[in-house]
Structure formats: C-alpha cells, structure tokens
Write an enzyme that holds these catalytic residues in place. Structure first.
Site, mmCIF file in Angstrom:
data_model
loop_
_atom_site.group_PDB
_atom_site.id
_atom_site.type_symbol
_atom_site.label_atom_id
_atom_site.label_comp_id
_atom_site.label_asym_id
_atom_site.label_seq_id
_atom_site.Cartn_x
_atom_site.Cartn_y
_atom_site.Cartn_z
ATOM 1 N N ASP A 184 68.579 83.649 38.570
ATOM 2 C CA ASP A 184 68.460 84.630 37.498
ATOM 3 C C ASP A 184 67.012 84.920 37.094
ATOM 4 O O ASP A 184 66.358 85.743 37.700
ATOM 5 C CB ASP A 184 69.275 84.188 36.276
ATOM 6 C CG ASP A 184 70.766 84.121 36.571
ATOM 7 O OD1 ASP A 184 71.127 84.037 37.753
ATOM 8 O OD2 ASP A 184 71.569 84.147 35.631
ATOM 9 N N GLU A 194 76.600 72.987 30.965
ATOM 10 C CA GLU A 194 76.027 73.840 32.016
ATOM 11 C C GLU A 194 74.628 73.370 32.403
ATOM 12 O O GLU A 194 74.256 73.384 33.571
ATOM 13 C CB GLU A 194 75.973 75.281 31.507
ATOM 14 C CG GLU A 194 75.401 76.277 32.502
ATOM 15 C CD GLU A 194 75.329 77.685 31.930
ATOM 16 O OE1 GLU A 194 75.159 78.631 32.714
ATOM 17 O OE2 GLU A 194 75.432 77.848 30.689
#
Length: 767
Positions: free
Chosen positions: A502, A734
């Site tokens: 990302d 996460e």
C-alpha cells in the site's frame, strides 16, 4: 474488451474427481459466513443460510448483535477450536454475558445433502440478577427466495420441536429442530425479502415496534406471506442452553428424522463435543509439535490462531466488477464489466473488517492450512486458479455476493485487469513439491497433490506469463508494479496497492523506468516454483527449460546487485524517478458554485531524477527473504546489521515495516490516510524474515552464529508480544505498534497473523 471477462480455456480444477464424491459431501455444510458471529451455509450458489443474533444491553439501551463489527466492542470472540470440517467452538463475550457456541456435523446414514448439523448455544452471565433474561435469535433463510414453512407448534403454541421445514432439490426435504431442557419463551417473525444481508435491521425494527408498546423485547408473532426468512426468538432466565439441529433428506427416511435429531442434541451432543475437542487437540499436537518449548498460554493462542483461520473460511458466489482495460484510475460512475458468475471457497484476513478473499493474503493463509488439511488447501487454491481469465489474470480482491458487498465501500469494489498482486500462492505450491520430495505425505495425499499440479500447470504457466509480460520493466529482467497514480495531487507518495504494501514508499514520480526489488524477487519465487513443478511432473518441454533459465537469471547475484544494491546505504532499493523533497501543504481550492476550501496538496520542491529510492524497510529485505544472498557474502552481514539495528528496523516486538530513519516514517500519506506500512510490525513479513534467519543459521558461513542469535531473539520477542496482546485483549491483531507492541488496525485478524503458530512450531516456508 470481451477478453477480460472470458474464462481461461482449460478444464477447471474444481472438476477434478478428487473434489467430488466424499470430499464434496464432507465440506457441503460449514460455518462459511465469516462476516457474522455465527453463520452456516452450504457450498452452493443459492443456499439455505442459518445464523444467530442476540440482544445486548449497554448504558440502558439494547442492541442487536449479528454482523461482526468492532463497534460492538465484544471483549472476545472467534473460533478457538475448529477442524474445518465437522466441529468448531467459539466463546462470544459481550459485556458480562458469555455465549459458548458449538458447531457439529454428522453424516448419519444418508448422503447427497452433506449430512445433518447442530448448533449449541450456552448462555452464561457474571453477576446476573435472578430474574434476568437473555434473548437469542436464530434464523433460516433461503437465498433462492423459496417459501419456508413455519413449524406447527409455533403456530398453535403446543409442541415447538420443529421450528421450520421446507424442500429443495439440493437438500431434499429438511427440518429445523429446537431442543432445550430449559423453560424457553419462543416468538417468531417471517420476512419476504431478497436483502438477507439487511436482516439485522428488519429484526431491530420488529423488536422496536413491539417494545414501544410495553417493556418486553420480543418479536411480533407474525409473518409475511410466503416468507423466505424465518426468525425465532428464544428468551429465558440465565443460564440456559439451546440446541438447534438441521436434518436434510428427511423425505427418504423421515421415520428416522427424530432419531437423528436426538443423536445430535442433549446429552449425546455433549459427549460428542467432548470427544471432538479431544480429537482436535490431539491433531493440533501432531501437526504443530513444539517439542515442549512453549507454555500453556502460548499453546492456547496457537490453537485460537489456527481455529479462527480455519473457522473463518467462507464460501462466496457472485460476479466481480472489472474496470474497462483502458481505465487506469477508476472513479465512481465509470463503466465497468461483470466477470462471469463464480464461486470462491477461501480463508479471509479478518471476519469484521476483511471478510472476503484477498489473493496475496491467501498464499500466507495456505502456509498454515496445507499443514492442517491438504484437501482443504488444494480446494481453496483450486477455486482461486479457476477465477483466472483468458489472459492469465486473477482479480486480486474478491467481493462476491450481497453480504460481501455490504462490507466494503463502493470505490474499492472494482478490480483493474492491468493490476497484479504478489503471486504468494507459489509459496504454498513450492512447499508442497519440496515436501513431496521429502516423503512427508501419505500415498493418498501424494496422488491428490500430483493430480492437482498436473491440471493446474497450464493455469500456473498462464499466470506466470501474465506477470512476465504485463509487469515487466524497461531493463531486462526488471519488473515494476503497474497501476500507480502518476497524476495525484493529494498523496505524499503515490500508493502501490498492487504490491500489497500500500503506502510503503516508492519512487515519488511513477513512470515506466521504475524497478521494484520486491516484485523481481516474487518473480524469482514464481519461476523457481514453476521449475520445481516442471521437474516434479517430468515436463521436459521448452517451457520447462525456460523456467530453469529464468530462475537462474533472477537468482543471479551479480545482476541483482547491479540493478538494486546501493553501496552507499549497503542495502537493496527500488529504482525510479524520485526526489525526497516532496511534502503536503494547505492550499486554497476552488469548488463548484464559487466556493473555496483548503486542502492538503502535494508540493514538489525539486525535479526528480532516476536513482535508488532511499527507504529501508521490508522491501529492502526481499533478496534476504528469498535467500538469494550467498551465506559467505559480506552483503549478508549488512542485511543482518540492518535487521538488528535498534535505530533502524529492530524493536522488542518484531521487525519494523519501515526504518525509523526514513523521511516517511509514520507519516500520513494524505490528510486522512494514516501510516499503514510505514513503521508498524506485520506478522507475515516477520514470518518470512524468521524463515530466512533460520535458513542462514543452518548454512555454513561466517555469519551463521550471528543469524542464529538474531533469530532466537526475534522469535522470542514476537511470540511473547502476540501472546501478551491476545491475553490482554482477547484478539490477534492486523499489526503491532513498533514502540509499545500493542495491537493495531483490524482485530480478529487471524489471516496471516495466525502465522505466529508456525513461528511457535518453527515450521517455515521453503524449509
């Protein structure tokens, strides 16, 4: 234009005999709706779906719990035990109430409909009042829209054993039964709607309408004409236990339906659950033996990691939305094409946040799952490869069906046929081939893997060739991630979503001169895997020889260094059109109707030039991760220096995604885009780093002992931090904060964070 939505023209992997018969029957029903706290469905496009809701009280208000979401603030949930086939257990802790939920399947003496199943819900509460009640809701819905029959006992108020019944060609005649020793108050409502994903709102509205007239919270005993959804509310004093059993194929042996229900409920169910738990614990110890190195608390976290990963496997059906091939920067309103209707059986990264399929995540998921259940692993990989189009492209994110679509903003739905995602599935396939050579499988598993690879080869070849042609760079054997926005005025550094990293820093000005070191290394992995598969299948064609040649070229150490090694920094970098002098500044922006506003606008203070992009992070470690550095090379020492340096990448909780010395360390990419891969700790990459450290600690060379020291300390740090977070918060996360070690981002993230179990077991990819 039509090519992009044309399926790949070869026999589908899911049509292989190994996926039919007993295999298909054994996986027919399952907890395949990961986006809800409890959801059961069959692996058919339009299934009967089952689920559970409950009422929670907070600050004098009541709320319907159904869809997994962080705003519910449950103290804990997730499958702590699940074998992927016929048993699972999870504890849902909401305020002071605990819902212990068990799922059990029974094949029985019939076949063709996936057998029978039961859900047990046991309600307990701390510090409850004597008269306090709990309210559970169970529902069954038909995605085809067929009318469901309400049990006669519900209608006349007498025997309420049979809640609902119906008949379909793929389930036969079926019945839903209720069994409980406790005194239950039962109410019902029937709805006729195609929007099953909006069921929470329908129940909320029904209960609210009833509650407005009195203090009771109950469904209105009513039903729409020909309802395709039936909801049953069961209320009782706490504690209480409810068994909901589903039996199918009752038209062929209806006289035995009650007997089958009895064998699935009550004391007999209790005995079976005890036995299933024992069997699963034995299997866990067999598959993930840690040789007594870990404490009980760590082992429990390991069981929860694999349990919720397996229990979170979902089945989805629908059509992906694909942008026109000429559309490089999709915006809402642009024309899109619909992929063919397709199914996907897949693990998911996070049940509340990402309950859908992600291509590169799946490669990491399967590193665990192949060790647990080979047929399930091959089934999942086969479903993904069957999504390939005629050009060899696979959409990187799968949002199939209304439930999946309801959990994602519209702007992220459309997939781009020019964009890639790391081919991480090759990690799994290479592991399988290497394990076959080491005789780690039984005869049945060997035949299944061989059959799978034989049919998969043509698709894998097309997938590799798609990467090799669409993601290639200008320089020979160079690659770059296509799809970066080269005209952005809002992003500090244009994102590279396709890489999986990302916002990890890349060249400030994207163009076709870029060379991305991580993609080049992924291409080595893919070529090496294809070479291994070619050898295993004894493919001596030109294509097989090409993969050996490509693997050799992409592993050429001198060529790698020439393209990506920066002597000044002593590490590997991307190459591209770059300047460090870019920042965001507030600028007035004119809007329609002569209005103006202030926005953060990207400002470039010097012309970019072609050079190495000086940002140390996970991307810099890819040649180390894929073991491309010879164990005698001084560059290996430099990599170990980077990894272990506390001012750069090292922390007491894991290796950072971006160096503290980077100019973009923990910087926002836009006004609202918080740093993601700009410093925080991610389990998938730490797993790969540990895998390489473990490798080099076994290789003869001057840095062997140092690699072992770093490996042991890093492994201990990661396990200790993940276990501590789990016991403090109830969840795997996460990512983890690089300064405090606290979990961040999505919780219930038992996608690749579940790799902590393989770290515990010291079971590494490629070993």
């Amino acid at each position: 234009m039509e090519r992009v939505i044309t399926p790949f023209p070869s026999p589908k992997l899911m049509d292989l005999p190994m996926f039919q018969g007993e295999h298909k029957e054994s996986l027919y029903w399952g907890t395949y709706r990961p986006q809800v706290y409890l959801g059961v469905r069959a692996r058919v496009p339009q299934s009967l779906v089952f689920g559970m809701m409950w009422i929670a009280f907070k600050e004098g208000k009541y709320f319907i719990r159904h869809v997994c979401q962080d705003s519910d603030e449950l103290k804990k949930y997730g499958w702590t035990r699940h074998n992927g086939r016929d048993y699972g257990h999870q504890d849902l802790v909401d305020q002071e109430m605990t819902l212990a939920v068990d799922f059990l399947k029974s094949k029985g003496d019939h076949s063709g409909y996936g057998g029978d199943w039961v859900v047990r819900s046991d309600v307990q509460m701390e510090n409850f009042k004597e008269e306090e009640k709990a309210h559970l809701f169970f529902y069954i819905a038909d995605e085809e829209g067929n009318a469901l029959n309400l049990g006669r006992g519900i209608i006349d108020g007498h025997d309420i054993s049979i809640l609902a019944s119906g008949s379909r060609s793929d389930f036969g005649r079926w019945e839903l039964h209720l069994k409980s020793k406790d005194n239950l108050e039962v109410h019902y409502a029937g709805f006729k709607t195609a929007d099953i994903h909006k069921l929470s709102d329908l129940v909320q509205e029904n209960v609210a309408a009833q509650a407005s007239g009195n203090d009771s919270l109950q469904l209105t005993d009513t039903s729409d004409a020909s309802p395709n959804i039936l909801v049953f509310q069961m209320s009782s004093k706490i504690p209480f236990t409810v068994d909901i059993a589903f039996v199918s194929g009752t038209d062929s042996n209806g006289s035995k339906a009650k007997e089958r229900v009895s064998s699935l409920t009550g004391n007999l169910l209790t005995s079976q659950l005890i036995e299933k738990r024992r069997e699963l614990d034995d299997k866990f110890r067999q598959f993930f033996s840690t040789s007594g190195k870990l404490e009980y608390e760590s082992m429990e976290v390991g069981k929860a990691a694999i349990g919720n990963l397996i229990g979170g496997i979902g089945y989805f059906y629908g059509q992906s939305k694909i942008s026109l091939p000429t559309t490089t920067n999709y915006k809402l309103g642009d024309d899109v094409l619909s992929y063919w209707p397709a199914e996907l059986y897949t693990a998911v990264p996070s049940r509340p946040i990402f309950p859908r399929g992600f291509l590169w995540d799946e490669g990491f998921h399967q590193l665990l799952i192949w060790r647990w259940d080979i047929p399930i692993c091959l089934d999942i990989v086969g479903h993904w490869l069957d999504l390939m189009n005629i050009d060899g492209w696979i959409p990187r994110e799968q949002i199939l069906g209304s439930e999946a679509l309801s959990k994602i903003p519209a702007e992220y739905v459309v997939q781009h046929p020019n964009n890639a995602n790391p081919p991480a599935l090759f990690m799994v396939l290479r592991d399988l081939v290497r394990s076959m050579k080491k005789k780690k499988f039984n005869e049945t598993e060997e035949k299944q893997i061989s059959s799978f690879l034989d049919r998969a080869f043509v698709r894998l070849d097309a997938w590799f060739q798609w990467f090799n042609t669409t993601q290639s760079g200008k320089t020979k054997s160079s690659y770059y991630w296509h799809g970066r926005d080269n005209i952005t005025i809002s992003q500090l550094n244009p994102q590279t979503l396709t890489s999986g990293f990302d916002d990890s820093p890349r060249a400030s000005h994207p163009n076709d001169e870029e060379r991305h070191v991580d993609l080049r290394c992924w291409m080595f992995l893919a070529a090496d895997s294809m070479h291994s598969i070619s050898e295993f299948l004894e493919i001596e064609s030109v294509r097989g020889k090409e993969y050996k040649l490509m693997s050799n070229v992409l592993s050429d150490f001198e060529l790698l260094n020439e393209m990506h090694f920066d002597n000044a920094y002593g590490t590997y970098f991307d190459f591209g059109n770059h300047t460090e002098k870019v920042h965001l500044s507030w600028k007035p922006v004119e809007e329609p109707n002569n209005l103006s506003s202030r926005q953060l606008i990207r400002e470039v203070l010097e012309e970019p030039v072609l050079k190495f992009v000086p940002h140390v992070g996970y991307i810099s470690l890819f040649p180390f991760i894929w073991k491309l550095i010879p164990p005698q090379s001084s560059i290996l020492e430099k990599q170990l220096d980077l990894i272990s340096n506390r001012t750069i990448l090292w922390s007491d909780f894991g290796i950072l995604s971006l160096a503290r010395t980077s100019s973009l360390y923990m910087k926002y990419n836009t006004e609202h885009e918080a740093p993601y891969w700009r410093g925080t700790i991610w389990m998938n990459m730490n797993y790969l780093i540990l895998s390489s450290l473990h490798h080099y600690s076994k290789e003869n060379g001057p840095y062997r002992e140092r690699a072992e020291i770093i490996y042991n300390e890093l492994r201990d740090n990661i396990i200790r931090n993940v276990v501590k977070n789990y016991h403090q918060t109830g969840y795997l996360w996460e990512q983890y904060d690089q300064e405090t070690g606290k979990g961040k981002g999505a919780k219930v993230f038992t996608g690749w964070t579940a790799l902590v179990l393989l770290i515990m077991a010291e079971a590494y990819s490629g070993c």
